[in-house]
Every structure is written in structure tokens, then in C-alpha cells.
Design an enzyme around this catalytic site. Sequence first.
Site, short mmCIF file in Angstrom:
data_model
loop_
_atom_site.label_atom_id
_atom_site.label_comp_id
_atom_site.label_asym_id
_atom_site.label_seq_id
_atom_site.Cartn_x
_atom_site.Cartn_y
_atom_site.Cartn_z
N SER A 8 0.07 1.39 -13.24
CA SER A 8 -0.05 0.81 -14.42
C SER A 8 -1.08 1.42 -15.26
O SER A 8 -2.40 1.88 -14.81
CB SER A 8 -0.66 -0.55 -14.14
OG SER A 8 -1.38 -0.99 -15.19
N HIS A 33 4.20 1.80 -15.62
CA HIS A 33 4.18 0.31 -15.97
C HIS A 33 3.12 0.23 -17.14
O HIS A 33 2.10 0.55 -17.16
CB HIS A 33 3.60 -0.35 -14.59
CG HIS A 33 3.52 -1.81 -14.78
ND1 HIS A 33 4.44 -3.03 -14.62
CD2 HIS A 33 2.32 -2.50 -15.27
CE1 HIS A 33 4.15 -3.88 -14.84
NE2 HIS A 33 2.91 -3.87 -15.14
N ASP A 35 1.18 -2.39 -19.61
CA ASP A 35 0.77 -3.82 -19.58
C ASP A 35 0.29 -4.01 -21.27
O ASP A 35 -0.39 -3.53 -21.68
CB ASP A 35 -0.66 -3.86 -18.86
CG ASP A 35 -0.31 -3.90 -17.42
OD1 ASP A 35 0.62 -4.80 -16.89
OD2 ASP A 35 -0.89 -3.35 -16.47
N MET A 37 -0.82 -7.02 -23.64
CA MET A 37 -1.71 -8.29 -23.67
C MET A 37 -1.94 -8.36 -25.00
O MET A 37 -2.37 -7.66 -25.76
CB MET A 37 -3.02 -8.14 -22.86
CG MET A 37 -2.74 -7.68 -21.57
SD MET A 37 -4.24 -7.56 -20.51
CE MET A 37 -3.49 -6.70 -19.01
N HIS A 66 5.57 -4.72 -19.49
CA HIS A 66 5.16 -5.94 -18.96
C HIS A 66 4.60 -6.75 -20.16
O HIS A 66 3.57 -6.57 -20.50
CB HIS A 66 4.20 -5.95 -17.68
CG HIS A 66 3.65 -7.13 -17.15
ND1 HIS A 66 2.52 -7.25 -16.17
CD2 HIS A 66 3.99 -8.15 -17.54
CE1 HIS A 66 2.44 -8.39 -15.95
NE2 HIS A 66 3.05 -9.27 -16.52
N MET A 68 2.64 -9.60 -21.61
CA MET A 68 1.81 -10.69 -21.50
C MET A 68 1.51 -11.30 -22.86
O MET A 68 0.23 -11.10 -23.25
CB MET A 68 0.46 -10.20 -20.49
CG MET A 68 0.76 -9.89 -19.09
SD MET A 68 -0.59 -9.11 -18.15
CE MET A 68 0.16 -7.51 -18.60
N MET A 137 3.48 -12.30 -9.78
CA MET A 137 2.02 -11.60 -10.15
C MET A 137 1.19 -12.19 -8.84
O MET A 137 1.19 -13.18 -8.55
CB MET A 137 1.47 -12.50 -11.37
CG MET A 137 2.24 -12.13 -12.45
SD MET A 137 1.99 -10.39 -12.93
CE MET A 137 0.22 -10.13 -12.95
N GLY A 142 -4.30 -10.20 -16.82
CA GLY A 142 -5.50 -10.11 -17.79
C GLY A 142 -6.08 -8.88 -17.64
O GLY A 142 -6.45 -8.38 -18.63
N PHE A 143 -6.42 -8.69 -16.49
CA PHE A 143 -7.36 -7.47 -16.17
C PHE A 143 -6.96 -6.48 -14.79
O PHE A 143 -6.26 -7.23 -14.03
CB PHE A 143 -8.49 -8.09 -15.86
CG PHE A 143 -9.19 -8.79 -17.08
CD1 PHE A 143 -9.77 -7.99 -18.17
CD2 PHE A 143 -9.21 -10.11 -16.99
CE1 PHE A 143 -10.20 -8.77 -19.06
CE2 PHE A 143 -9.55 -10.76 -18.25
CZ PHE A 143 -10.12 -10.03 -19.43
N GLY A 144 -7.06 -5.33 -14.74
CA GLY A 144 -6.87 -4.45 -13.62
C GLY A 144 -7.93 -4.64 -12.95
O GLY A 144 -9.28 -5.46 -12.98
N GLY A 145 -7.85 -4.01 -11.41
CA GLY A 145 -9.00 -4.19 -10.60
C GLY A 145 -9.48 -5.55 -9.92
O GLY A 145 -10.39 -5.62 -9.31
N ASP A 176 2.63 -7.37 -8.65
CA ASP A 176 1.53 -6.43 -9.68
C ASP A 176 0.31 -7.30 -9.51
O ASP A 176 0.17 -8.48 -9.79
CB ASP A 176 2.19 -6.96 -11.02
CG ASP A 176 1.35 -6.01 -12.33
OD1 ASP A 176 0.45 -5.34 -11.90
OD2 ASP A 176 1.70 -6.55 -13.38
N GLY A 177 -0.68 -6.39 -9.33
CA GLY A 177 -2.26 -6.81 -8.83
C GLY A 177 -2.79 -6.68 -7.62
O GLY A 177 -2.10 -7.35 -6.87
N GLY A 178 -3.76 -6.09 -7.51
CA GLY A 178 -4.30 -5.73 -6.19
C GLY A 178 -3.75 -5.15 -5.37
O GLY A 178 -4.04 -4.88 -3.86
N GLY A 198 -2.61 0.06 -10.29
CA GLY A 198 -3.33 0.58 -11.60
C GLY A 198 -4.63 1.21 -10.96
O GLY A 198 -4.76 2.51 -10.73
N SER A 199 -5.58 0.45 -10.54
CA SER A 199 -6.95 1.09 -9.99
C SER A 199 -6.58 2.07 -8.56
O SER A 199 -7.29 2.68 -8.61
CB SER A 199 -7.95 0.07 -9.76
OG SER A 199 -7.42 -1.17 -9.15
C1 DX5 Z 1 -2.89 -7.34 -14.74
C2 DX5 Z 1 -1.90 -6.24 -15.04
C3 DX5 Z 1 -1.81 -5.07 -13.68
C4 DX5 Z 1 -2.89 -4.30 -13.58
C5 DX5 Z 1 -2.97 -4.08 -12.03
O1 DX5 Z 1 -2.69 -8.08 -15.83
O2 DX5 Z 1 -0.44 -6.90 -15.21
O3 DX5 Z 1 -0.66 -4.41 -14.20
O4 DX5 Z 1 -2.94 -3.42 -14.36
O5 DX5 Z 1 -4.19 -3.48 -11.87
P1 DX5 Z 1 -4.38 -3.36 -10.10
O6 DX5 Z 1 -3.72 -2.39 -9.82
O7 DX5 Z 1 -5.94 -2.58 -10.60
O8 DX5 Z 1 -4.91 -4.80 -9.87
ZN ZN Z 2 1.35 -5.68 -15.20
#
Ligand code: DX5
Ligand code: ZN
Length: 219
Positions: A8, A33, A35, A37, A66, A68, A137, A142-145, A176-178, A198-199
Site C-alpha cells: 500500500s 495498492h 488508498d 480517501m 481502494h 474509501m 478490512m 483511514g490510516f496506515g500503521g 487490508d490493515g495490520g 503498508g508499514s
Molecule cells: C487503511 C488502508 C490500508 C493501509 C494499510 O485504511 O486501506 O491499505 O495503508 O496499512 P498498514 O499495512 O500499515 O496497516
Molecule cells: Zn487499502
Amino acid sequence: MNVVIAPSILSADFGKLAAEVESVVEAGCDWIHIDVMDGHFVPNITMGPQVVSVLRSRFSCTLDVHLMVQSPEQVIPAFADAGADIITIHKEATPHVHRALQMIRGQGVKAGLALNPATELDGLTYVDDMIDLLLIMTVNPGFGGQIFIPATIEKIRSARERLIRSNHGDVPIEVDGGINASTIQRARGAGADIFVAGSAIFGEDNRKAAIDALRAAVG
Ligand code: DX5
Ligand code: ZN
């Protein structure tokens, strides 16, 4: 389905986005990927179709967009024109889910449906023949990490069973996420195929080692 690793770019350095994407493409990722928003559906604002179009002109790999975004119908054509290969909308973002999925496929793009952590799998009823991908999800968008929500493992398992029961067992499940080397293993075990990270990828200097570690965890 074979494992797909989709970095991501939300966690990339936007000051050198093309070089960042190149680093993960060279490191052997499968998809990119993206994102999107809008500051309404989720509190954050990120990027629009111009970014997709720039990446399309430079890279041939699958661009997984994606959305959002509230009322995604309004922006689907712009992202399709920009060169998205897959456009995923959120079930919670429109009362017209069926129409939005139809619009995506009508543009010759693969259609994905995303479900927030608290959204029931019932959202799949009547549209499971309209989707090319189901995005579960594993954090609140909304946010990475953020930290992976453990209850989603059971949800992935139920979604996989449900798709098989409705004769759509070939629809891939994206998470997607964590996602990291430990959560990817649990999500794969529950039936997921496509792993957004992502992270866990852009947070590491050695992108190849990061992607290899994710693959090794599910290999
Ligand atoms: C969250 C995004 C994800 C995000 C994942 O809203 O849709 O794609 O970037 O980031 P990580 O892998 O750091 O959770
Ligand atoms: Zn995403």
C-alpha cells in the site's frame, strides 16, 4: 489462489513516490495498492485519479484502487479512465452497491467490494456474482500503521465458507490493515489470498527482504 502481495503506497514517501513504487516492483511485489480517501467516508484525505494515471504510465503491474470514498459512483469513471485494473468500493459508502459494482465492470475494470470490520457478511447477499474480489478490512479504514483486529480472522473464515456455499469459491479474499509476518499467516490460514501491507513493507529500508519475509510466512 496463489498468494498476492500488494504494497500500500499510503505508507510510501510521497516526496519520491515513483521511486518508492519502483522499489517494491523491483522487489517482486504482485500488485500496487492505492488508498483513496475523501475526508468524508474516512477522516483522512489522500490521492486522486492523477496519481493512478501517473503510476499507470510508468508501471505495468496491477493497480488495485481502494476507494474509501462516500458515493463512489461519482468517481468510478475517473479512476477507470486513469487506468485502474481493480476498483474496490465500500459497502458502507453507498445505498447503491449493485449499481456501483455494475458501473465498475461496465468500464472494463474488475470490481471489488470492501467490508469494514463491523459490517456483517450479509452485505454479500445478492451481489456475490457481481464481485471479482472481496476485501475484508482488518483495521478500521483511514490510516496506515494500525493494529490488526483479531476478530476478523473468524470473519475471513466465514466469508470463505460463504463464498464456497454460494458457488463463488473462486472469488479471492483480500485483507487490508495490520498485515505483518505473523498476521499474514493467520489470515492465509483462514482463507485470504491477497495481502495488502503498508508499514510492513514501506517501513523497512530493504523492500525485498520485507516482501520475502511476508511470502516466507505463508510459503
Ligand atoms: C487503511 C488502508 C490500508 C493501509 C494499510 O485504511 O486501506 O491499505 O495503508 O496499512 P498498514 O499495512 O500499515 O496497516
Ligand atoms: Zn487499502
